[in-house]
Design a protein around this motif. Structure first.
Motif, mmCIF file in Angstrom:
data_model
loop_
_atom_site.group_PDB
_atom_site.id
_atom_site.type_symbol
_atom_site.label_atom_id
_atom_site.label_comp_id
_atom_site.label_asym_id
_atom_site.label_seq_id
_atom_site.Cartn_x
_atom_site.Cartn_y
_atom_site.Cartn_z
ATOM 1 N N PRO A 153 51.332 22.522 21.448
ATOM 2 C CA PRO A 153 52.499 21.642 21.310
ATOM 3 C C PRO A 153 53.022 21.118 22.651
ATOM 4 O O PRO A 153 53.651 20.077 22.712
ATOM 5 C CB PRO A 153 53.544 22.505 20.612
ATOM 6 N N ASP A 154 52.727 21.846 23.721
ATOM 7 C CA ASP A 154 53.165 21.415 25.051
ATOM 8 C C ASP A 154 52.179 20.426 25.682
ATOM 9 O O ASP A 154 52.371 19.987 26.814
ATOM 10 C CB ASP A 154 53.346 22.628 25.967
ATOM 11 N N GLY A 155 51.102 20.089 24.954
ATOM 12 C CA GLY A 155 50.109 19.135 25.451
ATOM 13 C C GLY A 155 48.982 19.759 26.252
ATOM 14 O O GLY A 155 48.036 19.082 26.621
ATOM 15 N N ARG A 156 49.092 21.061 26.513
ATOM 16 C CA ARG A 156 48.034 21.733 27.268
ATOM 17 C C ARG A 156 46.832 22.000 26.374
ATOM 18 O O ARG A 156 46.973 22.289 25.186
ATOM 19 C CB ARG A 156 48.548 23.038 27.853
ATOM 20 N N VAL A 157 45.645 21.920 26.962
ATOM 21 C CA VAL A 157 44.406 22.157 26.232
ATOM 22 C C VAL A 157 43.983 23.602 26.443
ATOM 23 O O VAL A 157 43.989 24.110 27.567
ATOM 24 C CB VAL A 157 43.305 21.183 26.710
ATOM 25 N N HIS A 158 43.630 24.271 25.348
ATOM 26 C CA HIS A 158 43.224 25.672 25.375
ATOM 27 C C HIS A 158 41.804 25.783 24.822
ATOM 28 O O HIS A 158 41.470 25.130 23.830
ATOM 29 C CB HIS A 158 44.160 26.520 24.518
ATOM 30 N N VAL A 159 40.992 26.623 25.444
ATOM 31 C CA VAL A 159 39.615 26.860 25.017
ATOM 32 C C VAL A 159 39.475 28.328 24.633
ATOM 33 O O VAL A 159 39.963 29.211 25.340
ATOM 34 C CB VAL A 159 38.617 26.531 26.150
ATOM 35 N N SER A 160 38.794 28.571 23.517
ATOM 36 C CA SER A 160 38.580 29.962 23.099
ATOM 37 C C SER A 160 37.822 30.720 24.181
ATOM 38 O O SER A 160 36.937 30.177 24.838
ATOM 39 C CB SER A 160 37.820 30.012 21.775
ATOM 40 N N VAL A 161 38.180 31.957 24.360
ATOM 41 C CA VAL A 161 37.517 32.810 25.347
ATOM 42 C C VAL A 161 36.166 33.267 24.810
ATOM 43 O O VAL A 161 35.193 33.360 25.549
ATOM 44 C CB VAL A 161 38.404 34.024 25.690
ATOM 45 N N GLY A 185 48.907 22.901 12.411
ATOM 46 C CA GLY A 185 49.335 21.662 13.035
ATOM 47 C C GLY A 185 48.731 21.363 14.388
ATOM 48 O O GLY A 185 49.111 20.387 15.030
ATOM 49 N N ALA A 186 47.805 22.166 14.835
ATOM 50 C CA ALA A 186 47.175 21.926 16.139
ATOM 51 C C ALA A 186 46.049 20.902 16.017
ATOM 52 O O ALA A 186 45.393 20.818 14.986
ATOM 53 C CB ALA A 186 46.605 23.229 16.695
ATOM 54 N N MET A 241 40.474 15.655 24.720
ATOM 55 C CA MET A 241 41.563 16.369 24.072
ATOM 56 C C MET A 241 42.893 16.107 24.789
ATOM 57 O O MET A 241 43.927 15.979 24.150
ATOM 58 C CB MET A 241 41.284 17.873 24.013
ATOM 59 N N ARG A 242 42.857 15.994 26.101
ATOM 60 C CA ARG A 242 44.075 15.705 26.857
ATOM 61 C C ARG A 242 44.581 14.296 26.530
ATOM 62 O O ARG A 242 45.779 14.070 26.427
ATOM 63 C CB ARG A 242 43.818 15.819 28.357
ATOM 64 N N GLN A 243 43.671 13.354 26.389
ATOM 65 C CA GLN A 243 44.024 11.956 26.160
ATOM 66 C C GLN A 243 44.586 11.715 24.768
ATOM 67 O O GLN A 243 45.383 10.798 24.579
ATOM 68 C CB GLN A 243 42.803 11.057 26.371
ATOM 69 N N THR A 244 44.157 12.502 23.770
ATOM 70 C CA THR A 244 44.585 12.252 22.402
ATOM 71 C C THR A 244 46.018 12.699 22.158
ATOM 72 O O THR A 244 46.545 12.477 21.082
ATOM 73 C CB THR A 244 43.642 12.931 21.376
ATOM 74 N N GLY A 245 46.621 13.334 23.114
ATOM 75 C CA GLY A 245 47.997 13.809 22.942
ATOM 76 C C GLY A 245 48.945 12.803 23.408
ATOM 77 O O GLY A 245 49.975 12.449 23.110
#
Length: 64
Positions: free
Chosen positions: A11-19, A38-39, A60-64
């Motif tokens: 929700p903060d616009g940061r992109v997260h990748v599974s470990v 909702g993600a 992913m960063r751009q789509t936000g």
């Protein structure tokens, strides 16, 4: 066996990748779980021990 990682935008616009790396079925399950919350999420194929390509992270960063 092909490996997958799940990439999501929080929700903060940061992109997260599974470990961890997932099988295709497990990655799809995790992706759908995140989408129900909702993600913006997607499953990305990766090489064994590999990283998600920078192009996917940028997308992913751009789509936000």
């Amino acid at each position: 066996m092909e490996n997958f990682k799940v990439v999501r935008r929080g929700p903060d616009g940061r992109v997260h990748v599974s470990v961890v790396s997932y099988s295709e079925a497990a990655a799809d399950t995790e992706m759908k779980r995140l989408q129900k919350q909702g993600a913006a999420a997607r499953s990305v194929p990766v090489a064994v021990g590999g990283d998600v390509p920078d192009s996917v992270l940028e997308e992913m960063r751009q789509t936000g």
